[in-house]
Design an enzyme around this catalytic site. Structure first.
Site, PDB file in Angstrom:
ATOM      1  N   ARG A   7      -2.451   2.823  -9.171  1.00  0.00           N
ATOM      2  CA  ARG A   7      -2.117   4.234  -9.973  1.00  0.00           C
ATOM      3  C   ARG A   7      -3.274   4.575 -10.843  1.00  0.00           C
ATOM      4  O   ARG A   7      -2.377   5.094 -10.925  1.00  0.00           O
ATOM      5  CB  ARG A   7      -0.955   3.337  -9.603  1.00  0.00           C
ATOM      6  CG  ARG A   7       0.107   4.750 -10.119  1.00  0.00           C
ATOM      7  CD  ARG A   7       1.977   4.085  -9.827  1.00  0.00           C
ATOM      8  NE  ARG A   7       2.505   5.682  -9.544  1.00  0.00           N
ATOM      9  CZ  ARG A   7       3.080   6.081 -11.012  1.00  0.00           C
ATOM     10  NH1 ARG A   7       3.498   5.403 -12.156  1.00  0.00           N
ATOM     11  NH2 ARG A   7       4.313   7.098 -10.808  1.00  0.00           N
ATOM     12  N   HIS A  11      -4.387   8.638 -10.690  1.00  0.00           N
ATOM     13  CA  HIS A  11      -3.551   8.840 -11.694  1.00  0.00           C
ATOM     14  C   HIS A  11      -4.453   9.696 -12.549  1.00  0.00           C
ATOM     15  O   HIS A  11      -4.337  11.196 -12.930  1.00  0.00           O
ATOM     16  CB  HIS A  11      -2.511   8.675 -12.830  1.00  0.00           C
ATOM     17  CG  HIS A  11      -1.059   8.547 -11.610  1.00  0.00           C
ATOM     18  ND1 HIS A  11      -0.272   8.953 -12.239  1.00  0.00           N
ATOM     19  CD2 HIS A  11      -1.124   8.978 -10.522  1.00  0.00           C
ATOM     20  CE1 HIS A  11       1.214   8.800 -11.252  1.00  0.00           C
ATOM     21  NE2 HIS A  11       0.326   8.550 -10.402  1.00  0.00           N
ATOM     22  N   ASP A  12      -6.140   9.265 -12.397  1.00  0.00           N
ATOM     23  CA  ASP A  12      -6.548   9.799 -13.060  1.00  0.00           C
ATOM     24  C   ASP A  12      -7.041  10.908 -12.701  1.00  0.00           C
ATOM     25  O   ASP A  12      -7.159  12.022 -13.324  1.00  0.00           O
ATOM     26  CB  ASP A  12      -7.811   8.742 -13.761  1.00  0.00           C
ATOM     27  CG  ASP A  12      -8.709   9.103 -13.612  1.00  0.00           C
ATOM     28  OD1 ASP A  12      -8.859   9.784 -15.275  1.00  0.00           O
ATOM     29  OD2 ASP A  12      -9.940   8.681 -13.879  1.00  0.00           O
ATOM     30  N   VAL A  15      -5.817  14.225 -11.712  1.00  0.00           N
ATOM     31  CA  VAL A  15      -5.737  15.458 -12.464  1.00  0.00           C
ATOM     32  C   VAL A  15      -7.008  15.863 -13.250  1.00  0.00           C
ATOM     33  O   VAL A  15      -7.915  15.162 -13.326  1.00  0.00           O
ATOM     34  CB  VAL A  15      -5.305  14.736 -14.142  1.00  0.00           C
ATOM     35  CG1 VAL A  15      -5.028  15.484 -15.203  1.00  0.00           C
ATOM     36  CG2 VAL A  15      -3.263  13.977 -14.105  1.00  0.00           C
ATOM     37  N   GLY A  21     -12.223  15.541 -12.068  1.00  0.00           N
ATOM     38  CA  GLY A  21     -11.262  14.210 -11.680  1.00  0.00           C
ATOM     39  C   GLY A  21     -11.402  13.476 -12.303  1.00  0.00           C
ATOM     40  O   GLY A  21     -10.923  13.309 -13.324  1.00  0.00           O
ATOM     41  N   SER A  25      -9.758   9.867 -18.043  1.00  0.00           N
ATOM     42  CA  SER A  25      -8.542  11.283 -18.800  1.00  0.00           C
ATOM     43  C   SER A  25      -7.810  10.593 -19.831  1.00  0.00           C
ATOM     44  O   SER A  25      -7.606  10.320 -20.391  1.00  0.00           O
ATOM     45  CB  SER A  25      -8.942  12.740 -18.854  1.00  0.00           C
ATOM     46  OG  SER A  25      -8.245  12.805 -17.238  1.00  0.00           O
ATOM     47  N   ASN A  43       3.654  10.019 -15.564  1.00  0.00           N
ATOM     48  CA  ASN A  43       3.435   8.829 -16.020  1.00  0.00           C
ATOM     49  C   ASN A  43       3.889   7.781 -17.463  1.00  0.00           C
ATOM     50  O   ASN A  43       3.976   6.757 -17.094  1.00  0.00           O
ATOM     51  CB  ASN A  43       1.461   8.855 -17.089  1.00  0.00           C
ATOM     52  CG  ASN A  43       0.728   9.540 -16.132  1.00  0.00           C
ATOM     53  OD1 ASN A  43       0.555   8.549 -14.865  1.00  0.00           O
ATOM     54  ND2 ASN A  43      -0.538  10.373 -16.762  1.00  0.00           N
ATOM     55  N   PRO A 112       1.449  14.924  -7.386  1.00  0.00           N
ATOM     56  CA  PRO A 112       2.968  14.560  -6.551  1.00  0.00           C
ATOM     57  C   PRO A 112       4.095  14.135  -7.223  1.00  0.00           C
ATOM     58  O   PRO A 112       3.294  13.216  -8.497  1.00  0.00           O
ATOM     59  CB  PRO A 112       1.899  13.811  -5.606  1.00  0.00           C
ATOM     60  CG  PRO A 112       1.022  12.609  -6.094  1.00  0.00           C
ATOM     61  CD  PRO A 112       0.900  13.327  -7.327  1.00  0.00           C
ATOM     62  N   HIS A 142       1.409   2.582  -1.724  1.00  0.00           N
ATOM     63  CA  HIS A 142       2.960   2.321  -2.685  1.00  0.00           C
ATOM     64  C   HIS A 142       3.380   1.322  -1.160  1.00  0.00           C
ATOM     65  O   HIS A 142       4.732   1.149  -1.029  1.00  0.00           O
ATOM     66  CB  HIS A 142       4.496   3.892  -2.062  1.00  0.00           C
ATOM     67  CG  HIS A 142       3.510   4.416  -3.079  1.00  0.00           C
ATOM     68  ND1 HIS A 142       4.866   6.237  -3.005  1.00  0.00           N
ATOM     69  CD2 HIS A 142       3.572   4.772  -3.572  1.00  0.00           C
ATOM     70  CE1 HIS A 142       4.967   6.356  -3.704  1.00  0.00           C
ATOM     71  NE2 HIS A 142       3.429   5.792  -4.636  1.00  0.00           N
ATOM     72  N   THR A 143       2.105   0.704  -0.696  1.00  0.00           N
ATOM     73  CA  THR A 143       3.172  -0.890  -0.069  1.00  0.00           C
ATOM     74  C   THR A 143       3.220  -1.913  -1.150  1.00  0.00           C
ATOM     75  O   THR A 143       3.532  -2.999  -0.576  1.00  0.00           O
ATOM     76  CB  THR A 143       2.116  -1.434   1.136  1.00  0.00           C
ATOM     77  OG1 THR A 143       2.577  -2.778   1.628  1.00  0.00           O
ATOM     78  CG2 THR A 143       0.666  -1.522   0.279  1.00  0.00           C
ATOM     79  N   THR A 190       7.221  -6.685   2.098  1.00  0.00           N
ATOM     80  CA  THR A 190       6.259  -7.609   1.174  1.00  0.00           C
ATOM     81  C   THR A 190       5.760  -6.785  -0.010  1.00  0.00           C
ATOM     82  O   THR A 190       4.532  -6.208   0.086  1.00  0.00           O
ATOM     83  CB  THR A 190       4.658  -7.766   1.898  1.00  0.00           C
ATOM     84  OG1 THR A 190       4.831  -6.468   3.057  1.00  0.00           O
ATOM     85  CG2 THR A 190       5.460  -8.656   3.454  1.00  0.00           C
ATOM     86  N   ASP A 195      -0.940  -4.321   2.838  1.00  0.00           N
ATOM     87  CA  ASP A 195      -0.553  -4.211   4.313  1.00  0.00           C
ATOM     88  C   ASP A 195       0.362  -3.303   5.155  1.00  0.00           C
ATOM     89  O   ASP A 195       0.444  -2.218   3.897  1.00  0.00           O
ATOM     90  CB  ASP A 195      -0.111  -5.185   4.984  1.00  0.00           C
ATOM     91  CG  ASP A 195       1.583  -5.873   4.453  1.00  0.00           C
ATOM     92  OD1 ASP A 195       2.391  -4.599   4.056  1.00  0.00           O
ATOM     93  OD2 ASP A 195       2.455  -7.197   4.286  1.00  0.00           O
TER      94      ASP A 195
END
Length: 308
Positions: A7, A11-12, A15, A21, A25, A43, A112, A142-143, A190, A195
């Site tokens: 993550r 998130h780096d 932004v 990008g 930062s 964050n 997002p 998001h798994t 899981t 997965d």
């Protein structure tokens, strides 16, 4: 911690401070010149792993001082975290340099949100140069990982696109008010394994966040806008010509999802885990190349939390 390091990299890169990008930062602490990204709403109380990156950086600096950037360390740590948790590997391009500034404001508007609808997500990823399919594949991050009650409360109490017993199970520890920081796994099946279960959850209307379930739902007007964006960034021939890897599903399977291409891709990933893992790796390579600093731009920080 693996989910947190993945993550951090996401998130780096998302932004853009000026034209930058993937520039580390997100790691900069506030100073007299700027308020950094650590306390931006996406964050704050959410991002972890800063101390892990600092430890890695310290060890690298002992061996080869001034050579490896914090931005490259973020990219490598994200890849290795996914591999450790059972996910795919990919080649990480190196040579990124570190930014000299950060922006809380940019983080507030660039990342997002868990409340995003399908079209919001599509616009957000499109702005980063990522395709519709990249969006669905990278959402598969998001798994793994957890989310706070405050990020999914509205979904479990007010949305209709959620399996009722799943909503009730979450309401047991995430009440209408309070307990904002109570955690739930983003993937109930899981949560510590990389997965395709995230997509199986969505097909069964068990996505934890509103934005997750939107990939397999979205109201009609929202789906229409999302499809317009999808059509605008696909190769000619597109959806029915197999550029989304759906030709093997057959027309009878595709037809119910024609108004929502995201749902068709979700179904494909739920049924074909190898397709998801391959697309995720490709998406991570593209994401890792969002506007990096190279050449003489920026610097190679000695400490990731502050400029030299």
């Amino acid at each position: 911690m693996g989910a947190s390091l993945l993550r951090l990299h996401f998130h780096d890169c998302f932004v853009n401070v000026g034209t930058n990008g993937c520039d580390a930062s997100i790691l900069l602490d506030d100073n007299a010149t700027f308020v950094g990204e650590k306390t931006a709403s996406p964050n704050n109380k959410s991002i972890r792993g800063y101390e892990v990156i600092d430890k890695i950086k310290g060890q690298v600096e002992k061996e080869c001082p001034g050579v490896v950037s914090c931005a490259d360390i973020l990219a490598l740590a994200a890849r290795d975290s996914v591999v450790y948790l059972g996910g795919p590997s990919w080649e990480v391009s190196l040579g990124r340099r570190d930014s000299l500034n950060a922006s809380k404001e940019a983080a507030e508007v660039s990342l997002p949100e868990p409340t995003f609808n399908l079209s919001d997500l599509a616009v957000n990823f499109w702005a980063q140069g990522l395709s519709f399919r990249d969006m669905v594949a990278l959402s598969g991050a998001h798994t793994i990982g957890m989310a706070r009650c405050t990020t999914f409360r509205d979904h479990i109490y007010n949305d209709s696109d959620i399996e009722p017993s799943f909503a009730r199970s979450l309401q047991q520890f995430c009440p209408p008010r309070g307990h904002d920081d109570v955690l739930a796994p983003l993937d109930l099946r899981t949560p510590a394994q990389f997965d395709n279960s995230y997509y199986v959850n969505l097909v069964n209307y068990k996505g934890l966040l509103h934005s997750d379930q939107e990939l397999f739902h979205g109201d009609s007007a929202d789906r229409s806008l999302a499809r317009t964006l999808y059509e605008s960034d696909r190769p000619s021939g597109g959806f029915l010509n197999g550029d989304d890897g759906l030709e093997e599903m057959g027309g009878g399977t595709i037809k119910p999802f024609m108004d929502n291409p995201a749902a068709a891709i979700v179904r494909n990933y739920a049924d074909e885990p190898a397709v998801f893992l391959d697309d995720f790796a490709k998406g991570m390579i593209k994401m890792g190349e969002i506007k990096p600093l190279t050449g003489s731009a920026g610097e190679i920080r000695k400490f990731c939390g502050k400029v030299n």
